[in-house]
Design a protein around this motif. Structure first.
Motif, PDB file in Angstrom:
ATOM      1  N   THR A  34       0.839  -1.193   0.000  1.00 26.77           N
ATOM      2  CA  THR A  34       0.000   0.000   0.000  1.00 26.77           C
ATOM      3  C   THR A  34       0.880   1.252   0.000  1.00 26.77           C
ATOM      4  O   THR A  34       2.070   1.202   0.343  1.00 26.77           O
ATOM      5  N   GLU A  40       1.436   5.348   1.262  1.00 25.31           N
ATOM      6  CA  GLU A  40       1.092   6.346   2.267  1.00 25.31           C
ATOM      7  C   GLU A  40       1.060   7.714   1.592  1.00 25.31           C
ATOM      8  O   GLU A  40       1.995   8.078   0.887  1.00 25.31           O
ATOM      9  N   ASP A  41      -0.009   8.440   1.780  1.00 23.27           N
ATOM     10  CA  ASP A  41      -0.140   9.806   1.249  1.00 23.27           C
ATOM     11  C   ASP A  41      -0.047   9.852  -0.273  1.00 23.27           C
ATOM     12  O   ASP A  41       0.446  10.837  -0.850  1.00 23.27           O
ATOM     13  N   ASN A  76      -2.284   8.131  -3.859  1.00 24.07           N
ATOM     14  CA  ASN A  76      -3.352   7.250  -4.329  1.00 24.07           C
ATOM     15  C   ASN A  76      -3.229   7.041  -5.830  1.00 24.07           C
ATOM     16  O   ASN A  76      -3.422   7.975  -6.610  1.00 24.07           O
TER      17      ASN A  76
END
Length: 246
Positions: free
Chosen positions: A106, A108-109, A111
């Motif tokens: 995933t 962080e910060d 998308n």
């Protein structure tokens, strides 16, 4: 449309059984004709038709599934010189269904579903490669595994996020990295750890022959000489020994 001499034909001369395995049909990119002209002795297309317990990610057959089939083929050829080639499809675009692959990586910060899906696919490939290496690690015969990519995915938003600028504004050297992919050569008998910064695909078979302790063809011997002056030759351009791109 003519026979092409290269690594496959040279290994044929050295007494190897050469085999191409593909999850694709003969008509895709005309690989049926290509593999014949490259002189593979044995060619298997749509390999999933010969398998059971097939897994899919992103609508494509998984690397793990293909690697299991390679292990089966290896056992059939055990005891004799054997070379197998496959082009996997698991990680190919489009990346429009993040739910089609286990989501273990995933951001962080940031998308970007396409980039996230691609990185998760690569993570699954990494695990499958580890299992393949474990399978061959203790074989009596020396086994060499070579893996490389033909190109990075075309996720421009992600590329520009990493560079912090528009792709059109990249320097020649930075832009050349968009055509660069990693590779590895692993041997069950061990090879000296080495990182090769400057190499292009036309020279990769030379590294494989050295790792395997096999003689190089006359063509490969000439490539060694050219490589001293031009260590990278690609469709994008070439890099000279003094570090300049053209």
């Amino acid at each position: 449309n003519d026979k092409q001499n290269g690594l496959v034909s040279w290994l044929n001369e050295l007494g190897y059984t050469t085999q191409a395995i593909s999850p694709c049909s003969e008509g895709l990119w005309d690989i049926g004709n290509a593999y014949e002209q490259l002189q593979f002795k044995d060619r298997i297309y749509n390999c999933q038709d010969r398998m059971s317990d097939i897994q899919y990610f992103n609508g494509n057959i998984t690397d793990e599934t293909i690697f299991r089939y390679i292990e089966e083929q290896y056992e059939r050829h055990a005891g004799s010189p054997y070379f197998v080639w496959t082009a996997t499809m698991q990680n190919h675009a489009p990346y429009d269904d993040l739910s089609s692959v286990p989501s273990e990586i995933t951001f962080e910060d940031y998308n970007n579903p396409a980039a996230q899906e691609y990185l998760n696919l690569i993570y699954q490939s990494d695990k499958a490669l580890g299992e393949l290496i474990d399978y061959f690690r203790n074989k009596d015969e020396e086994v060499i595994i070579v893996m490389f990519g033909d190109h990075y995915p075309h996720i421009i938003d992600f590329t520009e996020y990493l560079y912090g600028k528009d792709v059109a504004l990249l320097s020649t050297e930075d832009y050349s990295r968009l055509r660069q992919t990693p590779f590895l050569i692993w041997s069950s008998k061990g090879v000296e750890a080495e990182k090769i910064d400057d190499i292009s695909l036309n020279y990769l078979s030379n590294e494989v022959m050295e790792a395997a302790g096999l003689p190089k063809s006359r063509y490969q011997q000439e490539l060694d000489k050219i490589r001293c002056d031009i260590p990278i030759i690609s469709s994008y351009g070439y890099k000279t020994a003094d570090g300049e791109w053209y």
